[in-house]
Design a protein around this motif. Structure first.
Motif, PDB file in Angstrom:
ATOM      1  N   UNK A  43      29.803   3.954   8.955  1.00 25.70           N
ATOM      2  CA  UNK A  43      29.024   4.163   7.732  1.00 25.70           C
ATOM      3  C   UNK A  43      29.674   5.225   6.844  1.00 25.70           C
ATOM      4  N   UNK A  44      30.189   6.288   7.473  1.00 30.97           N
ATOM      5  CA  UNK A  44      30.851   7.339   6.697  1.00 30.97           C
ATOM      6  C   UNK A  44      32.101   6.809   6.009  1.00 30.97           C
ATOM      7  N   UNK A  45      32.883   5.994   6.708  1.00 26.46           N
ATOM      8  CA  UNK A  45      34.095   5.441   6.104  1.00 26.46           C
ATOM      9  C   UNK A  45      33.751   4.460   4.986  1.00 26.46           C
ATOM     10  N   UNK A  46      32.673   3.694   5.171  1.00 25.20           N
ATOM     11  CA  UNK A  46      32.247   2.776   4.112  1.00 25.20           C
ATOM     12  C   UNK A  46      31.826   3.553   2.868  1.00 25.20           C
ATOM     13  N   UNK A  47      31.134   4.679   3.067  1.00 24.48           N
ATOM     14  CA  UNK A  47      30.720   5.508   1.929  1.00 24.48           C
ATOM     15  C   UNK A  47      31.940   6.053   1.191  1.00 24.48           C
ATOM     16  N   UNK A  48      32.941   6.492   1.952  1.00 25.66           N
ATOM     17  CA  UNK A  48      34.159   6.985   1.321  1.00 25.66           C
ATOM     18  C   UNK A  48      34.813   5.902   0.467  1.00 25.66           C
ATOM     19  N   UNK A  49      34.849   4.682   1.006  1.00 29.06           N
ATOM     20  CA  UNK A  49      35.501   3.584   0.290  1.00 29.06           C
ATOM     21  C   UNK A  49      34.733   3.163  -0.952  1.00 29.06           C
ATOM     22  N   UNK A  50      33.406   3.278  -0.911  1.00 26.21           N
ATOM     23  CA  UNK A  50      32.561   2.738  -1.977  1.00 26.21           C
ATOM     24  C   UNK A  50      32.083   3.794  -2.963  1.00 26.21           C
ATOM     25  N   UNK A  51      32.562   5.029  -2.846  1.00 21.00           N
ATOM     26  CA  UNK A  51      32.044   6.081  -3.726  1.00 21.00           C
ATOM     27  C   UNK A  51      32.153   5.700  -5.189  1.00 21.00           C
ATOM     28  N   UNK A  52      33.327   5.232  -5.580  1.00 19.18           N
ATOM     29  CA  UNK A  52      33.508   4.766  -6.947  1.00 19.18           C
ATOM     30  C   UNK A  52      33.246   5.810  -8.006  1.00 19.18           C
ATOM     31  N   UNK A  53      33.561   7.061  -7.729  1.00 17.50           N
ATOM     32  CA  UNK A  53      33.314   8.107  -8.710  1.00 17.50           C
ATOM     33  C   UNK A  53      34.379   9.172  -8.584  1.00 17.50           C
ATOM     34  N   UNK A  54      34.526   9.943  -9.616  1.00 18.20           N
ATOM     35  CA  UNK A  54      35.576  10.963  -9.627  1.00 18.20           C
ATOM     36  C   UNK A  54      35.054  12.339  -9.249  1.00 18.20           C
ATOM     37  N   UNK A  55      33.734  12.452  -9.028  1.00 18.77           N
ATOM     38  CA  UNK A  55      33.172  13.749  -8.648  1.00 18.77           C
ATOM     39  C   UNK A  55      33.742  14.192  -7.308  1.00 18.77           C
ATOM     40  N   UNK A  56      33.907  15.505  -7.110  1.00 19.23           N
ATOM     41  CA  UNK A  56      34.261  15.969  -5.768  1.00 19.23           C
ATOM     42  C   UNK A  56      33.129  15.651  -4.801  1.00 19.23           C
ATOM     43  N   UNK A  57      33.461  15.521  -3.531  1.00 20.21           N
ATOM     44  CA  UNK A  57      32.437  15.095  -2.579  1.00 20.21           C
ATOM     45  C   UNK A  57      32.379  16.012  -1.360  1.00 20.21           C
ATOM     46  N   UNK A  58      31.198  16.037  -0.767  1.00 28.55           N
ATOM     47  CA  UNK A  58      30.962  16.710   0.512  1.00 28.55           C
ATOM     48  C   UNK A  58      30.432  15.648   1.478  1.00 28.55           C
ATOM     49  N   UNK A  59      31.141  15.464   2.580  1.00 29.22           N
ATOM     50  CA  UNK A  59      30.743  14.488   3.593  1.00 29.22           C
ATOM     51  C   UNK A  59      30.563  15.215   4.924  1.00 29.22           C
ATOM     52  N   UNK A  60      29.372  15.097   5.484  1.00 26.94           N
ATOM     53  CA  UNK A  60      29.079  15.690   6.794  1.00 26.94           C
ATOM     54  C   UNK A  60      28.870  14.550   7.786  1.00 26.94           C
ATOM     55  N   UNK A  61      29.752  14.485   8.780  1.00 21.20           N
ATOM     56  CA  UNK A  61      29.651  13.497   9.850  1.00 21.20           C
ATOM     57  C   UNK A  61      29.412  14.234  11.155  1.00 21.20           C
ATOM     58  N   UNK A  62      28.240  14.021  11.759  1.00 21.31           N
ATOM     59  CA  UNK A  62      27.920  14.665  13.033  1.00 21.31           C
ATOM     60  C   UNK A  62      27.898  13.607  14.140  1.00 21.31           C
ATOM     61  N   UNK A  63      28.724  13.816  15.141  1.00 17.16           N
ATOM     62  CA  UNK A  63      28.839  12.885  16.263  1.00 17.16           C
ATOM     63  C   UNK A  63      28.238  13.507  17.511  1.00 17.16           C
ATOM     64  N   UNK A  64      27.528  12.700  18.288  1.00 18.29           N
ATOM     65  CA  UNK A  64      26.724  13.221  19.400  1.00 18.29           C
ATOM     66  C   UNK A  64      27.537  13.467  20.670  1.00 18.29           C
ATOM     67  N   UNK A  65      28.398  12.537  21.010  1.00 13.31           N
ATOM     68  CA  UNK A  65      29.207  12.738  22.211  1.00 13.31           C
ATOM     69  C   UNK A  65      30.266  13.791  21.921  1.00 13.31           C
ATOM     70  N   UNK A  66      30.690  14.578  22.929  1.00  8.96           N
ATOM     71  CA  UNK A  66      30.269  14.565  24.327  1.00  8.96           C
ATOM     72  C   UNK A  66      28.932  15.291  24.524  1.00  8.96           C
ATOM     73  N   UNK A  67      28.044  14.610  25.207  1.00  5.67           N
ATOM     74  CA  UNK A  67      26.685  15.108  25.360  1.00  5.67           C
ATOM     75  C   UNK A  67      26.057  14.357  26.526  1.00  5.67           C
ATOM     76  N   UNK A  68      25.282  15.059  27.322  1.00  6.33           N
ATOM     77  CA  UNK A  68      24.616  14.390  28.444  1.00  6.33           C
ATOM     78  C   UNK A  68      23.609  13.375  27.902  1.00  6.33           C
ATOM     79  N   UNK A  69      23.491  12.265  28.557  1.00  3.24           N
ATOM     80  CA  UNK A  69      24.212  11.825  29.738  1.00  3.24           C
ATOM     81  C   UNK A  69      25.676  11.548  29.389  1.00  3.24           C
TER      82      UNK A  69
END
Length: 386
Positions: free
Chosen positions: A97-123
């Motif tokens: 989803x994050x990569x799709x957003x990057x591809x589809x931004x279609x704007x010249x504004x600067x951007x802030x993208x926060x991607x939080x991934x859960x692993x490594x995490x129990x279990x």
């Protein structure tokens, strides 16, 4: 640019991520547990960037029920997301989803993208292709399920190296999975021609104990290096020196002021962190604070310097973790001091051996807690009607 001595402010997701996003200690921003709600008067990094003309987006697999203010686009992928499988994890969905957003931004504004991934995490349950990368051959005695790991801690079961190795191997498999996701995002930035102009910050909200102390797995009960020592890597070609390794002690709260300075935006006086850009220079560590403060709720505090880790538990608080099948206690003495020059695993408490060091660390903790609580109370205003 890699910071080899970066430390989180709490070994727990909501408090730690809030510190990253506000540049403030948990005692100041008030989020001290999972969940915890940030006062609306405290601005977050996305809000500051949004006000500075940035397009903001986040794709999250944890802290998904928080308000997460200041985001033009927010997509969450909790572990309850329909259709998840071992191959189709929340992390893989968030990354796509994050990569799709990057591809589809279609704007010249600067951007802030926060991607939080859960692993490594129990279990610890990496998908096929990653589950056997680091696990020894043969049938393991224990799996990486939370229930299994909780039972080991609760029963204080002594594991042999052969029994522990497969558990750690599963954890390492999850690390490799995230490595792959990060690589995909970096390749997408390159494909879109954004690599040379985009600041990339790679970090973590906390680490994980893997049976190093007190028979313990997980993170929320720990205030040791195993949990608080985190990765921190910054990349911005032409601005940050590629390949530079910094040994100075830095904190998660330093990330927000660094981003704001690189973005050319004003730093609010409420931020308690410092910009890391002064460490770009070869002699930049001279005069740097060189300390990292952390907490385990309101009762247990810690300070880390280049050599020492000091833990203060003046009330003798018992740190317990609760699971479905019972309760266990993570032991923390009233005072603990560890010498990282000879004891990087924090196995031997030398508080009594170095009374002058212990006294100095106790003073630092006291002054830090007073300043942190003052910063919080000074923002708590009660209107006339209330």
């Amino acid at each position: 640019m890699t910071f080899d001595a970066a430390f989180a402010q709490r070994g727990l997701t909501w408090p730690s991520l809030t510190s990253i996003l506000t540049g403030r200690y948990p005692g100041s921003h008030g989020v001290r547990d999972n969940p915890g709600w940030l006062d609306a008067s405290i601005r977050t990094l996305p809000e500051m960037l949004q006000a500075g003309g940035y397009s903001t987006a986040a794709f999250l697999t944890n802290m998904t029920s928080a308000p997460n203010r200041g985001l033009d686009t927010l997509e969450v992928f909790p572990t309850t997301t329909p259709g998840l499988t071992r191959e189709r994890t929340a992390d893989t969905l968030a990354t796509r989803a994050a990569m799709a957003w990057l591809s589809d931004r279609g704007e010249s504004k600067p951007f802030f993208l926060w991607l939080h991934l859960l692993a490594p995490h129990a279990s610890y349950e990496p998908p096929p292709g990653y589950d056997e990368l680091f696990t020894p051959p043969g049938e393991p005695a224990f799996d990486g399920q939370s229930e299994t790991l909780s039972a080991i801690t609760r029963e204080q079961r002594r594991l042999s190296e052969a029994e522990l190795a497969p558990i750690i191997g599963l954890y390492d498999g999850e690390v490799a999975l995230i490595d792959t996701q990060v690589d995909m995002v970096l390749r997408k930035l390159s494909e879109l021609g954004l690599s040379q102009s985009t600041l990339v910050v790679l970090t973590s909200d906390h680490g994980e104990e893997l049976y190093e102390r007190g028979f313990y797995f997980f993170h929320k009960c720990s205030i040791s290096d195993a949990v608080l020592h985190i990765p921190l890597v910054l990349r911005l070609p032409g601005v940050l020196p590629a390949g530079r390794r910094v040994g100075a002690v830095v904190e998660s709260i330093d990330i927000a002021p660094t981003i704001l300075e690189l973005a050319g935006l004003e730093r609010p006086p409420s931020l308690q962190g410092r910009s890391l850009l002064s460490l770009i220079e070869p002699n930049g560590a001279e005069g740097w604070k060189g300390t990292a403060f952390s907490e385990l709720g309101e009762k247990v505090s810690s300070v880390r310097t280049a050599r020492w880790r000091y833990i203060a538990n003046p009330l003798g608080a018992s740190v317990q973790f609760l699971e479905r099948e019972g309760e266990a206690c993570y032991p923390i003495a009233r005072e603990e001091l560890y010498d990282h020059e000879i004891d990087p695993g924090e196995q031997t408490n030398v508080a009594e051996r170095y009374p002058s060091v212990t006294a100095e660390m106790r003073r630092r903790i006291r002054e830090w807690r007073q300043a942190t609580e003052l910063a919080r109370s000074s923002k708590s205003e009660i209107d006339a009607e209330t």
